[in-house]
Each structure stands twice: as structure tokens, then as C-alpha cells.
Design an enzyme around this catalytic site. Structure first.
Site, PDB file in Angstrom:
ATOM      1  N   ASP A  64       0.165   4.450  16.004  1.00  0.00           N
ATOM      2  CA  ASP A  64      -0.448   3.591  15.354  1.00  0.00           C
ATOM      3  C   ASP A  64      -1.010   2.451  15.359  1.00  0.00           C
ATOM      4  OD1 ASP A  64      -2.493   4.043  12.756  1.00  0.00           O
ATOM      5  OD2 ASP A  64      -1.052   3.452  11.636  1.00  0.00           O
ATOM      6  N   LYS A 103      11.378  -5.396   4.713  1.00  0.00           N
ATOM      7  CA  LYS A 103      10.295  -4.552   4.461  1.00  0.00           C
ATOM      8  C   LYS A 103      11.728  -3.524   3.804  1.00  0.00           C
ATOM      9  CE  LYS A 103       6.772  -2.307   7.465  1.00  0.00           C
ATOM     10  NZ  LYS A 103       5.321  -2.139   8.251  1.00  0.00           N
ATOM     11  N   GLY A 150       0.683  -1.323   0.208  1.00  0.00           N
ATOM     12  CA  GLY A 150       0.051  -0.073  -0.060  1.00  0.00           C
ATOM     13  C   GLY A 150       1.079   1.231   0.381  1.00  0.00           C
ATOM     14  N   GLY A 151       0.415   1.858   0.887  1.00  0.00           N
ATOM     15  CA  GLY A 151       1.196   3.543   0.975  1.00  0.00           C
ATOM     16  C   GLY A 151       2.556   3.457   1.441  1.00  0.00           C
TER      17      GLY A 151
END
Length: 352
Positions: A129, A40, A20-21
Site C-alpha cells: 500500500d 495503533k 478510519g476503517g
């Protein structure tokens, strides 16, 4: 067109997927240790800066309930090199509400999350988050907190110039117009929202206001949990961050309930062995001509319910309804003698 990744020889690529972003995720094998890992790769610019934030945060952490960072590598993608984080592979699923789980199972999951967040905060890190799809349970039932792309060190550097996070999980103080200062209490707020998610409680509309509005009570929460647990989850969502509990406080409150009725106390008096537990909740001992003491177990602590005569606990006066320490010496005092009784409490631990 397929992207070609050139990894260090230690790693071999299994498959890649768009993240994704935030960037790409590579499923790889560590050839040296013969184990699966995740690599990642974040995008350049602002996202690359977040990669470094994540790396710094994870390097400080050693927690059973936080994804482990193994390595930081350079990856060649086309004609450029990018940094990649080599992370623990967690074989499992992101957290979500499961109507088949009883509340006790959910509380065990929330306890594991609170342990991970306590470790994160003790390392001086703010996750920023916390939400169900940033938390995963592996095939062994261990809960792991993931994705430190928004993490920050707590203290004077903990500020931002814009609103960043996930709507519905963001604390009110994150919605200021200009420079936004924040601390670990934003993770506490998000944890409170996650608790609602996992308990199958619809999030109040107040959480989606920008900024969120104060919440006084949530009826369904009060219906399915004991008052003290319901209160602590409501306190997590307090509009005033100074009134939100710390993660260790939440962790210990959850552990207390998960261990209800699992303690036992042992002592020996006049050659007779006494045990107090969930099936034998009270014992009365006597000494001298008028000394009596009733000790009872309320499911959480051992306390003195009734007392006459002369005695001390750890050389201090007996106080009714005060919990015994884990190990105590009760001194029973007669006119001409003293009897010392060792009072041992077995306190089990919550096991994840």
C-alpha cells in the site's frame, strides 16, 4: 460516549483519534524512556489479522526509512482486551506535491523512499500500500514509510482472494478474478506512481482503469528529467512486472544522479599530484617516448578517453570509456621499466 483505554503502566495516553476503517490511533508517552509514541489499535476480525501481519513485518525491519516498532501490548477497552502496536512517533507531515521544491529536492525524497523499500524487500516483505499518505517526512527531513497493515511476506504465501489496495497505485496483476499472486514488483509499480505525484505530474487515466492499462510514455516526465531517470520511472509502471526494475536498481540510479559532479580522483606521477573533478575534468599523462593516456570525468565516472602506448589498469588491458573501479593501479610500461600509479577515487554518499 468517550472510549476508555486502560494501558500498561509504562504508557500514558495523550489523545486518541479515529483511524478510519483501520482502527484507532493513540498518541501516548513512553514513561520509561520519556518519549512520544504512537499506539495503533486495529478492529477485531479481519483487521486484527492485519495487525499481526504488520507486527511480523516490522519486527524484521531495521531501517532509517521505515517506521520502527517498539512494543506489542494488551490494551483494555471496556470489558475486552485488544492488541496494540507501539510505534515510533514521527513528528512531520505525509508526503505531498510541493510546487516550491525543485526536482533535485524531489529526487532526494524519492531516493529515501527507494532506500526504505529496498530494506523492506531485503527483509522479504511486500508493503502492498505504497502511496504518499503512507510516507511521512519528519522535522529533520528524514522520510519514513508507514502503515504495514496490508504487508505480506514474499514467497508462496503472497496471495490474496480479493482486490486490496488503493486505486491508482495498484499494479495490473492485482486485478485478477480469482486467487491473486503477487510479489515485490507491486511496490515498484506503486513507487512509480508516487514519483509522478511528487513531481507534480497528473496521473495518466490508464492508471485508474480496472485493471490499469499499459503506459508507454509520459511526456512531462521526459521533459523534466534526464532520459535514463525518465525511463526508469516509466519502467516502474510497466504492465509486465518482469520488466520493472528492482528497488535497489532504482535506489542506485537515483543516487548516481544526486552525486553528479561530486566525485574526485587523485594520483601522483613523477612527484606531481593530479586531481580530476568537476572543475578539472580531464588530465593527460605521458610516459616513455610515445605513451599517452587521457583520463576524463563525465560527472558520474572516470574513464580513459584516449590511449597510446603500453599500459594496464589492475593488470588488465586498457578499455576506452570503461569506468575506473574505486581504487586502481595503472601500470605504465616502457621497454626497460614499469611505473605504478595508484588511482584513488573519492565516491561520496547521498546523505538523508
Amino acid at each position: 460516549m468517550t472510549t476508555k483505554y486502560i494501558l500498561p503502566n509504562r504508557y500514558s495516553l495523550h489523545e486518541s483519534s479515529p483511524g478510519g476503517g483501520m482502527g484507532d490511533i493513540l498518541s501516548c508517552k513512553d514513561n520509561h524512556l520519556d518519549r512520544k509514541v504512537i499506539i495503533k489499535i486495529l478492529k477485531t476480525g479481519e483487521e486484527e489479522r492485519r495487525l499481526l501481519d504488520e507486527q511480523k513485518a516490522l519486527l524484521k525491519l531495521r531501517s532509517k526509512h521505515v517506521v520502527q516498532l517498539y512494543d506489542l501490548i494488551d490494551i483494555k477497552i471496556g470489558h475486552e482486551f485488544k492488541k496494540g502496536l507501539v510505534l515510533e512517533f514521527i513528528d512531520g507531515n505525509d508526503l505531498a506535491y510541493d510546487p516550491q521544491k525543485i526536482n533535485l529536492d524531489v529526487l532526494k525524497i524519492l531516493w529515501q523512499i527507494s532506500c526504505g523499500l529496498s530494506d523492506i524487500h531485503s527483509a522479504g516483505i511486500i508493503h502492498r500500500d505504497i502511496k504518499p499518505n503512507n510516507i511521512r517526512k519528519n522535522i529533520n527531513g528524514i522520510v519514513k514509510i508507514l502503515d504495514f497493515g496490508l504487508a505480506r511476506a514474499s514467497g508462496t504465501e503472497a496471495f490474496t482472494h480479493s482486490v486490496i489496495g488503493t486505486l491508482g497505485y495498484m499494479a495490473p496483476e492485482l486485478w485478477k478474478v480469482r486467487d491473486i499472486s503477487f510479489d515485490q514488483k507491486i511496490d515498484v509499480y506503486a513507487f512509480g506512481v508516487v514519483a509522478l505525484d511528487l513531481l507534480g505530474i497528473d496521473k495518466p487515466t490508464e492508471l485508474y482503469a480496472q485493471p490499469p492499462l499499459p503506459i508507454i510514455k509520459i511526456d512531462k516526465l521526459e521533459q523534466i528529467l534526464t532520459k535514463d531517470l525518465s525511463d526508469i520511472f516509466i519502467d516502474c509502471l510497466n504492465f509486465d512486472k518482469t520488466k520493472r526494475p528492482s528497488m535497489p536498481t532504482i535506489r542506485d540510479a537515483l543516487a548516481k544522479h544526486l552525486l553528479k559532479d561530486r566525485h574526485r580522483a587523485l594520483f601522483v606521477l613523477h612527484g606531481k599530484k593530479y586531481e580530476i573533478n568537476s572543475t578539472n575534468r580531464a588530465v593527460t599523462i605521458t610516459w616513455g617516448s610515445s605513451g599517452t593516456m587521457q583520463i576524463y570525468y563525465d560527472g558520474f565516472d572516470f574513464k580513459v578517453a584516449k590511449f597510446t602506448g603500453n599500459a594496464t589498469i589492475n593488470n588488465k588491458p586498457v578499455v576506452l570509456n570503461k569506468p575506473f573501479p574505486s581504487c586502481s593501479v595503472i601500470t605504465l610500461i616502457n621497454d626497460k621499466s614499469r611505473t605504478f600509479v595508484t588511482f584513488d577515487i573519492s565516491r561520496p554518499e547521498v546523505i538523508s
